[in-house]
Design a protein around this motif. Sequence first.
Motif, PDB file in Angstrom:
ATOM      1  N   UNK A 118       0.823  -1.204   0.000  1.00 22.78           N
ATOM      2  CA  UNK A 118       0.000   0.000   0.000  1.00 22.78           C
ATOM      3  C   UNK A 118       0.857   1.253   0.000  1.00 22.78           C
ATOM      4  N   UNK A 119       1.939   1.255   0.761  1.00 24.78           N
ATOM      5  CA  UNK A 119       2.823   2.420   0.784  1.00 24.78           C
ATOM      6  C   UNK A 119       3.505   2.612  -0.570  1.00 24.78           C
ATOM      7  N   UNK A 120       3.883   1.522  -1.220  1.00 22.60           N
ATOM      8  CA  UNK A 120       4.534   1.627  -2.526  1.00 22.60           C
ATOM      9  C   UNK A 120       3.569   2.174  -3.578  1.00 22.60           C
ATOM     10  N   UNK A 121       2.317   1.756  -3.528  1.00 23.99           N
ATOM     11  CA  UNK A 121       1.323   2.272  -4.463  1.00 23.99           C
ATOM     12  C   UNK A 121       1.117   3.766  -4.227  1.00 23.99           C
ATOM     13  N   UNK A 122       1.056   4.185  -2.966  1.00 27.70           N
ATOM     14  CA  UNK A 122       0.908   5.606  -2.646  1.00 27.70           C
ATOM     15  C   UNK A 122       2.122   6.398  -3.129  1.00 27.70           C
ATOM     16  N   UNK A 123       3.331   5.881  -2.884  1.00 26.83           N
ATOM     17  CA  UNK A 123       4.552   6.572  -3.314  1.00 26.83           C
ATOM     18  C   UNK A 123       4.611   6.675  -4.835  1.00 26.83           C
ATOM     19  N   UNK A 124       4.201   5.629  -5.523  1.00 23.65           N
ATOM     20  CA  UNK A 124       4.172   5.674  -6.989  1.00 23.65           C
ATOM     21  C   UNK A 124       3.205   6.746  -7.475  1.00 23.65           C
ATOM     22  N   UNK A 129       2.337  12.081  -9.935  1.00 26.50           N
ATOM     23  CA  UNK A 129       1.769  13.430  -9.910  1.00 26.50           C
ATOM     24  C   UNK A 129       2.863  14.476 -10.051  1.00 26.50           C
ATOM     25  N   UNK A 130       3.994  14.283  -9.377  1.00 25.87           N
ATOM     26  CA  UNK A 130       5.102  15.229  -9.473  1.00 25.87           C
ATOM     27  C   UNK A 130       5.638  15.291 -10.900  1.00 25.87           C
ATOM     28  N   UNK A 131       5.803  14.143 -11.531  1.00 28.70           N
ATOM     29  CA  UNK A 131       6.284  14.117 -12.915  1.00 28.70           C
ATOM     30  C   UNK A 131       5.259  14.773 -13.842  1.00 28.70           C
ATOM     31  N   UNK A 132       3.985  14.497 -13.618  1.00 30.96           N
ATOM     32  CA  UNK A 132       2.947  15.107 -14.441  1.00 30.96           C
ATOM     33  C   UNK A 132       2.953  16.623 -14.302  1.00 30.96           C
ATOM     34  N   UNK A 133       3.088  17.112 -13.091  1.00 35.16           N
ATOM     35  CA  UNK A 133       3.145  18.561 -12.881  1.00 35.16           C
ATOM     36  C   UNK A 133       4.393  19.145 -13.519  1.00 35.16           C
TER      37      UNK A 133
END
Length: 152
Positions: A118-124, A129-133
């Motif tokens: 779950x943490x890995x999915x959240x981090x991904x 989002x950062x790359x998209x921005x």
Amino acid sequence: MFKKDLFGWIGIAVGSIALLLAMVHFYAGPFSPQPTLESLVASKTVAIKQSLLASLTGHRVSESPLQPHYNLDQLLKVVIAILAASSVIFGVIGGARRENRRAVSGALMLGAGTLAFQMAVFAFGVIAVIVLIAVVLPLIMGSLGDWWSSLF
């Protein structure tokens, strides 16, 4: 054997259910309807415009209290986290009772693996989002070539 290693086996069962729910939610979800990016940005933009106009004209900006609304996806995430933590707790209790090492380590690995998943999915998601921005913002603000060359 099952009676002697009760906490380890319960931990394995609970951890297995948690991991199975996490995988189903990841691959088959989201189950609740998600707002589109355009509607989300539009609603936030309208809210900012209205509060700015209200503050410029001297009116008090009305703050509406946020009502917590839970959907199926949020409830599934909470249930998965509770089951995974329960698996770890059962594994720790089984280890303290000197139960079978394989049952205890299985419960611990399933619980910790589910939490890590779950943490890995959240981090991904955060990284995406950062790359998209980082890619979209320069396209909106100006030339991508100038921005890219300023980085290096």
